[in-house]
Design a protein around this motif. Sequence first.
Motif, PDB file in Angstrom:
ATOM      1  N   ASP A  87      29.366 -28.515-130.208  1.00  0.00           N
ATOM      2  CA  ASP A  87      30.283 -29.635-129.914  1.00  0.00           C
ATOM      3  C   ASP A  87      31.121 -29.977-131.141  1.00  0.00           C
ATOM      4  O   ASP A  87      32.327 -30.233-131.029  1.00  0.00           O
ATOM      5  CB  ASP A  87      29.502 -30.877-129.486  1.00  0.00           C
ATOM      6  CG  ASP A  87      28.942 -30.747-128.077  1.00  0.00           C
ATOM      7  OD1 ASP A  87      29.349 -29.805-127.357  1.00  0.00           O
ATOM      8  OD2 ASP A  87      28.102 -31.579-127.704  1.00  0.00           O
ATOM      9  N   LEU A  88      30.482 -30.009-132.299  1.00  0.00           N
ATOM     10  CA  LEU A  88      31.218 -30.342-133.530  1.00  0.00           C
ATOM     11  C   LEU A  88      32.271 -29.288-133.844  1.00  0.00           C
ATOM     12  O   LEU A  88      33.358 -29.618-134.326  1.00  0.00           O
ATOM     13  CB  LEU A  88      30.250 -30.463-134.715  1.00  0.00           C
ATOM     14  CG  LEU A  88      29.273 -31.640-134.680  1.00  0.00           C
ATOM     15  CD1 LEU A  88      28.216 -31.450-135.770  1.00  0.00           C
ATOM     16  CD2 LEU A  88      29.998 -32.972-134.869  1.00  0.00           C
ATOM     17  N   GLY A  90      33.911 -27.163-131.681  1.00  0.00           N
ATOM     18  CA  GLY A  90      34.998 -27.038-130.707  1.00  0.00           C
ATOM     19  C   GLY A  90      35.139 -25.599-130.239  1.00  0.00           C
ATOM     20  O   GLY A  90      34.404 -24.703-130.685  1.00  0.00           O
ATOM     21  N   ALA A  97      40.645 -26.003-128.923  1.00  0.00           N
ATOM     22  CA  ALA A  97      39.592 -26.881-129.448  1.00  0.00           C
ATOM     23  C   ALA A  97      39.994 -28.351-129.297  1.00  0.00           C
ATOM     24  O   ALA A  97      41.142 -28.723-129.562  1.00  0.00           O
ATOM     25  CB  ALA A  97      39.320 -26.549-130.910  1.00  0.00           C
ATOM     26  N   THR A 101      37.527 -31.902-133.497  1.00  0.00           N
ATOM     27  CA  THR A 101      36.510 -30.888-133.772  1.00  0.00           C
ATOM     28  C   THR A 101      36.879 -30.126-135.054  1.00  0.00           C
ATOM     29  O   THR A 101      38.025 -30.168-135.510  1.00  0.00           O
ATOM     30  CB  THR A 101      36.374 -29.896-132.601  1.00  0.00           C
ATOM     31  OG1 THR A 101      37.630 -29.242-132.391  1.00  0.00           O
ATOM     32  CG2 THR A 101      35.952 -30.610-131.314  1.00  0.00           C
TER      33      THR A 101
END
Length: 140
Positions: A87-88, A90, A97, A101
């Motif tokens: 998730d961080l 992207g 993205a 991110t």
Amino acid sequence: AIERTLSIIKPDAVAKNAIGEIIARFEKAGLRVVAAKMLKLDDDKAGGFYAEHKERPFFKDLVGFMTSGPVVVQVLEGEDAIAKNRDLMGATNPKEAAPGTIRADFAETIDANAVHGSDSAESAAREIAYFFQDSEICPR
Ligand code: CMP
């Protein structure tokens, strides 16, 4: 569950002097760095890491890029670490993205996309063992 995942800060992000900003995002999200080292990969080490992509058309460029400068490999630990890291990061392609991110903020192209993160528990186990001995990991 508490998991571990492998993160690589790729040569483009190292060249941008963004190591600290990227690691700060992991830490602010509650992930802990339990192992880290800077390496200059050679063709064998990078090619072996990405062996699953060996037949893909982008493999040669991928290995060329990953050996173009130093990388920082880390083991990140925390609740749902594998999904949280993804998730961080992207989307793989920075053009896709989500805003905020790592790849949206630091990456330029699908090849020079700033970071790698394990995509499953199985990949994480393999990728961590590919770069780190058990004795180099410091649970905390
Ligand atoms: P990474 O998550 O490190 O895993 C494989 C890498 O191949 C990927 O990030 C991209 O940087 C690179 N790559 C280049 N072209 C493609 C593509 N078409 N699809 C997926 N990955 C690609």
